[in-house]
Design a protein around this motif. Structure first.
Motif, PDB file in Angstrom:
ATOM      1  N   MET A 113       0.828  -1.210   0.000  1.00  0.00           N
ATOM      2  CA  MET A 113       0.000   0.000   0.000  1.00  0.00           C
ATOM      3  C   MET A 113       0.869   1.270   0.000  1.00  0.00           C
ATOM      4  O   MET A 113       0.615   2.212  -0.744  1.00  0.00           O
ATOM      5  N   LEU A 114       1.910   1.239   0.847  1.00  0.00           N
ATOM      6  CA  LEU A 114       2.766   2.427   0.973  1.00  0.00           C
ATOM      7  C   LEU A 114       3.517   2.732  -0.316  1.00  0.00           C
ATOM      8  O   LEU A 114       3.830   3.876  -0.594  1.00  0.00           O
ATOM      9  N   LYS A 115       3.810   1.667  -1.110  1.00  0.00           N
ATOM     10  CA  LYS A 115       4.587   1.921  -2.334  1.00  0.00           C
ATOM     11  C   LYS A 115       3.766   2.653  -3.389  1.00  0.00           C
ATOM     12  O   LYS A 115       4.289   3.055  -4.412  1.00  0.00           O
ATOM     13  N   ILE A 116       2.465   2.806  -3.144  1.00  0.00           N
ATOM     14  CA  ILE A 116       1.646   3.658  -4.018  1.00  0.00           C
ATOM     15  C   ILE A 116       1.381   4.999  -3.343  1.00  0.00           C
ATOM     16  O   ILE A 116       1.493   6.053  -3.969  1.00  0.00           O
ATOM     17  N   ILE A 117       1.044   4.965  -2.027  1.00  0.00           N
ATOM     18  CA  ILE A 117       0.666   6.212  -1.341  1.00  0.00           C
ATOM     19  C   ILE A 117       1.852   7.179  -1.244  1.00  0.00           C
ATOM     20  O   ILE A 117       1.715   8.374  -1.520  1.00  0.00           O
ATOM     21  N   LEU A 118       3.038   6.673  -0.881  1.00  0.00           N
ATOM     22  CA  LEU A 118       4.202   7.562  -0.734  1.00  0.00           C
ATOM     23  C   LEU A 118       4.611   8.220  -2.055  1.00  0.00           C
ATOM     24  O   LEU A 118       4.807   9.443  -2.095  1.00  0.00           O
ATOM     25  N   PRO A 119       4.742   7.457  -3.162  1.00  0.00           N
ATOM     26  CA  PRO A 119       5.042   8.134  -4.436  1.00  0.00           C
ATOM     27  C   PRO A 119       3.965   9.141  -4.835  1.00  0.00           C
ATOM     28  O   PRO A 119       4.271  10.189  -5.412  1.00  0.00           O
ATOM     29  N   THR A 120       2.692   8.838  -4.509  1.00  0.00           N
ATOM     30  CA  THR A 120       1.612   9.778  -4.845  1.00  0.00           C
ATOM     31  C   THR A 120       1.780  11.077  -4.076  1.00  0.00           C
ATOM     32  O   THR A 120       1.586  12.170  -4.618  1.00  0.00           O
ATOM     33  N   ILE A 121       2.156  10.967  -2.778  1.00  0.00           N
ATOM     34  CA  ILE A 121       2.390  12.181  -1.979  1.00  0.00           C
ATOM     35  C   ILE A 121       3.615  12.931  -2.514  1.00  0.00           C
ATOM     36  O   ILE A 121       3.639  14.159  -2.568  1.00  0.00           O
ATOM     37  N   MET A 122       4.631  12.177  -2.953  1.00  0.00           N
ATOM     38  CA  MET A 122       5.851  12.813  -3.459  1.00  0.00           C
ATOM     39  C   MET A 122       5.650  13.480  -4.827  1.00  0.00           C
ATOM     40  O   MET A 122       6.517  14.209  -5.301  1.00  0.00           O
ATOM     41  N   LEU A 123       4.490  13.212  -5.438  1.00  0.00           N
ATOM     42  CA  LEU A 123       4.161  13.924  -6.680  1.00  0.00           C
ATOM     43  C   LEU A 123       4.015  15.423  -6.432  1.00  0.00           C
ATOM     44  O   LEU A 123       4.238  16.231  -7.332  1.00  0.00           O
ATOM     45  N   LEU A 124       3.614  15.766  -5.206  1.00  0.00           N
ATOM     46  CA  LEU A 124       3.370  17.176  -4.872  1.00  0.00           C
ATOM     47  C   LEU A 124       4.649  18.005  -4.967  1.00  0.00           C
ATOM     48  O   LEU A 124       4.680  19.012  -5.688  1.00  0.00           O
ATOM     49  N   PRO A 125       5.749  17.596  -4.264  1.00  0.00           N
ATOM     50  CA  PRO A 125       6.999  18.358  -4.471  1.00  0.00           C
ATOM     51  C   PRO A 125       7.494  18.311  -5.917  1.00  0.00           C
ATOM     52  O   PRO A 125       8.097  19.276  -6.394  1.00  0.00           O
ATOM     53  N   THR A 126       7.202  17.197  -6.627  1.00  0.00           N
ATOM     54  CA  THR A 126       7.603  17.128  -8.047  1.00  0.00           C
ATOM     55  C   THR A 126       6.928  18.234  -8.837  1.00  0.00           C
ATOM     56  O   THR A 126       7.556  18.918  -9.646  1.00  0.00           O
ATOM     57  N   ALA A 127       5.620  18.420  -8.590  1.00  0.00           N
ATOM     58  CA  ALA A 127       4.879  19.461  -9.322  1.00  0.00           C
ATOM     59  C   ALA A 127       5.336  20.856  -8.902  1.00  0.00           C
ATOM     60  O   ALA A 127       5.435  21.768  -9.731  1.00  0.00           O
ATOM     61  N   LEU A 128       5.629  21.023  -7.609  1.00  0.00           N
ATOM     62  CA  LEU A 128       5.974  22.358  -7.107  1.00  0.00           C
ATOM     63  C   LEU A 128       7.393  22.776  -7.470  1.00  0.00           C
ATOM     64  O   LEU A 128       7.684  23.960  -7.629  1.00  0.00           O
ATOM     65  N   LEU A 129       8.312  21.786  -7.603  1.00  0.00           N
ATOM     66  CA  LEU A 129       9.722  22.122  -7.809  1.00  0.00           C
ATOM     67  C   LEU A 129      10.184  21.952  -9.253  1.00  0.00           C
ATOM     68  O   LEU A 129      11.296  22.345  -9.591  1.00  0.00           O
ATOM     69  N   SER A 130       9.352  21.339 -10.105  1.00  0.00           N
ATOM     70  CA  SER A 130       9.765  21.148 -11.502  1.00  0.00           C
ATOM     71  C   SER A 130       9.874  22.488 -12.216  1.00  0.00           C
ATOM     72  O   SER A 130       9.055  23.378 -11.984  1.00  0.00           O
ATOM     73  N   PRO A 131      10.860  22.640 -13.099  1.00  0.00           N
ATOM     74  CA  PRO A 131      10.925  23.870 -13.901  1.00  0.00           C
ATOM     75  C   PRO A 131       9.698  23.968 -14.804  1.00  0.00           C
ATOM     76  O   PRO A 131       9.096  22.946 -15.155  1.00  0.00           O
ATOM     77  N   ALA A 132       9.349  25.179 -15.164  1.00  0.00           N
ATOM     78  CA  ALA A 132       8.115  25.411 -15.931  1.00  0.00           C
ATOM     79  C   ALA A 132       8.061  24.573 -17.203  1.00  0.00           C
ATOM     80  O   ALA A 132       7.014  24.052 -17.581  1.00  0.00           O
ATOM     81  N   LYS A 133       9.219  24.397 -17.848  1.00  0.00           N
ATOM     82  CA  LYS A 133       9.244  23.701 -19.141  1.00  0.00           C
ATOM     83  C   LYS A 133       8.886  22.223 -18.986  1.00  0.00           C
ATOM     84  O   LYS A 133       8.260  21.630 -19.860  1.00  0.00           O
ATOM     85  N   PHE A 134       9.298  21.629 -17.842  1.00  0.00           N
ATOM     86  CA  PHE A 134       9.144  20.177 -17.685  1.00  0.00           C
ATOM     87  C   PHE A 134       8.017  19.781 -16.742  1.00  0.00           C
ATOM     88  O   PHE A 134       7.862  18.608 -16.421  1.00  0.00           O
ATOM     89  N   MET A 135       7.235  20.747 -16.257  1.00  0.00           N
ATOM     90  CA  MET A 135       6.253  20.422 -15.215  1.00  0.00           C
ATOM     91  C   MET A 135       5.207  19.409 -15.696  1.00  0.00           C
ATOM     92  O   MET A 135       4.944  18.409 -15.039  1.00  0.00           O
ATOM     93  N   TRP A 136       4.602  19.667 -16.870  1.00  0.00           N
ATOM     94  CA  TRP A 136       3.578  18.747 -17.384  1.00  0.00           C
ATOM     95  C   TRP A 136       4.177  17.368 -17.628  1.00  0.00           C
ATOM     96  O   TRP A 136       3.600  16.342 -17.259  1.00  0.00           O
ATOM     97  N   THR A 137       5.360  17.343 -18.261  1.00  0.00           N
ATOM     98  CA  THR A 137       5.999  16.060 -18.596  1.00  0.00           C
ATOM     99  C   THR A 137       6.307  15.260 -17.340  1.00  0.00           C
ATOM    100  O   THR A 137       5.988  14.064 -17.258  1.00  0.00           O
ATOM    101  N   ASN A 138       6.916  15.935 -16.345  1.00  0.00           N
ATOM    102  CA  ASN A 138       7.318  15.229 -15.123  1.00  0.00           C
ATOM    103  C   ASN A 138       6.121  14.632 -14.396  1.00  0.00           C
ATOM    104  O   ASN A 138       6.114  13.455 -14.031  1.00  0.00           O
ATOM    105  N   THR A 139       5.090  15.475 -14.177  1.00  0.00           N
ATOM    106  CA  THR A 139       3.947  14.986 -13.399  1.00  0.00           C
ATOM    107  C   THR A 139       3.190  13.888 -14.150  1.00  0.00           C
ATOM    108  O   THR A 139       2.776  12.894 -13.558  1.00  0.00           O
ATOM    109  N   THR A 140       3.036  14.046 -15.475  1.00  0.00           N
ATOM    110  CA  THR A 140       2.305  13.031 -16.252  1.00  0.00           C
ATOM    111  C   THR A 140       3.053  11.706 -16.245  1.00  0.00           C
ATOM    112  O   THR A 140       2.459  10.650 -15.997  1.00  0.00           O
ATOM    113  N   MET A 141       4.365  11.753 -16.511  1.00  0.00           N
ATOM    114  CA  MET A 141       5.138  10.504 -16.575  1.00  0.00           C
ATOM    115  C   MET A 141       5.196   9.812 -15.214  1.00  0.00           C
ATOM    116  O   MET A 141       5.048   8.594 -15.102  1.00  0.00           O
ATOM    117  N   TYR A 142       5.389  10.604 -14.169  1.00  0.00           N
ATOM    118  CA  TYR A 142       5.483  10.059 -12.814  1.00  0.00           C
ATOM    119  C   TYR A 142       4.155   9.409 -12.415  1.00  0.00           C
ATOM    120  O   TYR A 142       4.120   8.288 -11.897  1.00  0.00           O
TER     121      TYR A 142
END
Length: 459
Positions: free
Chosen positions: A1-30
């Motif tokens: 269960m945690l191997k899905i919930i933790l990466p899902t929570i970590m998507l938030l810093p990914t979206a907040l810290l990704s550069p503008a150019k790669f934000m859509w790509t990073n969040t979609t792929m992740y």
């Protein structure tokens, strides 16, 4: 269960810290990666509960819904790109963050084995949904739609909280697996009836039951495309899932409760289908069709047989994929014509010939044509209802006929006819749109090869 919930929570810093150019790509792929990892939950298991921890666990009822909720996050992010094209970058970041915040709550709601945790995560999905509708909706009426959603949900969920606390005082625990083993905690009295009614009410509003459904068309019409997909595919399923979970805890005394709910659900399936025939707004039509389909789910869940539960489970998954696809198609039309009125957006087939193929496929699945899982679900529910009481076949048969009628009406009014003179040009459909539709259709068509994955039956 945690191997899905933790990466899902970590998507938030990914979206907040990704550069503008790669934000859509990073969040979609992740998020696509998380969705593909979640597919391993569908592997058959000998045990009734999989990945059981102190607070969470998965069984045959929750697994398909959990996989569906993981599957929809990347789809919602992909669908929003066109809608947010001209927004400032910070608002895009906020939008994706709001979508990501909802996800852990939905996963927790579907996997909670403890009623209080289920209640908290069930209610917590309301706040980000409200933000989505009120901040990124299209029309000024979005505020009234948000108020409708808020008050309907809050008024119905207060009795649920009281009855959960009452259950705790009587049994001493709120763990679902332990509650199932305890003896009936109430005498056959009006207290039992009220407690059962309070437990059911919040889910009936969320599902929604006919008569408590007025918030849904308003919310759908005002929500951005990701909000509509989220509501149709996941949040309505929280209602159906809650009804399934709670009816298993109820005493036989509550059998009297079945009659009003079953009557309203079947009558609602009939009424909302006929309302669809005179809708002028495309999104409103699809929203009312959701109420009609979920009416069948409620009716099946109230009978409480293995057969009806299987039918309700398959219909929830199939409806999630189908109605989300229909909303996405309605949105592609809206982005090109800037109108949702059926009379103003007819005859689009010559302009977008490939899109009309997707429209045809989506409408055929909505009509429950073979070989789709929708057909299997509706047949299972009809057989279960007929077995329970033979006159129900009249209501379900009429609802099916009306479903076919409004679906064909929707297909003909959007694709056929003379192109209105004000539509002179429309941008071609792009790869992102086709990919998104394929990601809706492929699961629908492949699930018929192994429907026991989503039937809620022991594998």
């Amino acid at each position: 269960m945690l191997k899905i919930i933790l990466p899902t929570i970590m998507l938030l810093p990914t979206a907040l810290l990704s550069p503008a150019k790669f934000m859509w790509t990073n969040t979609t792929m992740y998020s696509l990666l998380i969705a593909s990892i979640s597919l391993h939950w569908l592997t058959p298991s000998y045990y009734p509960m999989k990945t059981l921890t102190l607070w969470t666990g998965m069984d045959q009822i929750s697994t398909p819904l959990l996989v569906l909720s993981c599957w929809f996050l990347p789809l919602m992010i992909m669908a929003s790109q066109g809608h947010l094209q001209h927004e400032p970058h910070e608002r895009k970041r906020m939008f994706i963050s709001t979508l990501i915040i909802i996800q852990p709550f939905i996963i927790l709601a579907f996997s909670a084995t403890e009623l209080m945790l289920f209640y908290i995560s069930f209610e917590a999905t309301l706040i980000p949904t409200l933000i989505l509708i009120t901040r990124w909706g299209n029309q000024p009426e979005r505020l009234s739609a948000g108020i409708y959603l808020l008050f309907y949900t809050l008024i119905s969920s207060l009795p649920l909280l009281i009855s959960i606390l009452y259950l705790h005082t009587k049994t001493g625990t709120l763990h679902l697996s332990i509650i199932k083993l305890t003896h009936p905690y109430l005498p056959a009295s009006w207290t039992s009836l009220l407690s059962s009614l309070a437990l059911l009410m919040a889910f009936m509003v969320k599902a929604p039951l006919y008569g408590l459904h007025l918030w849904l068309p308003k919310a759908h019409v005002e929500a951005p495309i990701a909000g509509s997909m989220l509501l149709a595919a996941l949040l309505l399923k929280l209602g159906g899932y809650g009804i399934m979970r709670v009816t298993l805890l109820m005493e036989p005394v509550s059998n009297f409760l079945h009659y009003p709910f079953l009557t309203l659900a079947l009558w609602g399936a009939l009424m909302t289908s006929s309302i669809c025939l005179r809708q002028t707004d495309l999104k409103s039509l699809i929203a009312y069709s959701s109420v009609s389909h979920m009416g069948l789910v409620i009716a099946a869940s109230m009978i409480q047989t293995q057969w009806s539960f299987s039918g309700a489970m398959i219909l929830m998954i199939s409806h999630g994929l189908t109605s989300s696809l229909l909303f996405w198609l309605a949105n592609t039309n809206y982005e090109r014509t800037h109108s949702r009125i059926l009379i103003l957006t007819r005859g689009l087939q010559p302009l977008l010939p490939l899109m009309s193929v997707w429209w045809l496929l989506a409408n055929l699945t909505n009509m429950a044509l073979p070989p789709t899982t929708n057909l299997m679900a509706e047949l299972a529910i009809m057989v279960a209802l007929f077995n329970w009481s033979s006159p129900t076949i009249i209501l379900t048969g009429a609802a099916t006929l009306l479903t076919a009628s409004y679906t064909l009406y929707m297909l003909l009014s959007t694709q056929r006819g003379i192109l209105p003179s004000h539509i002179t040009t429309a941008p071609n459909s792009n790869t992102r749109e086709h990919l998104l539709m394929a990601l809706h259709i492929i699961p629908m068509l492949t699930l018929i090869l192994k429907p026991e994955l989503i039937s809620g039956a022991p594998l």
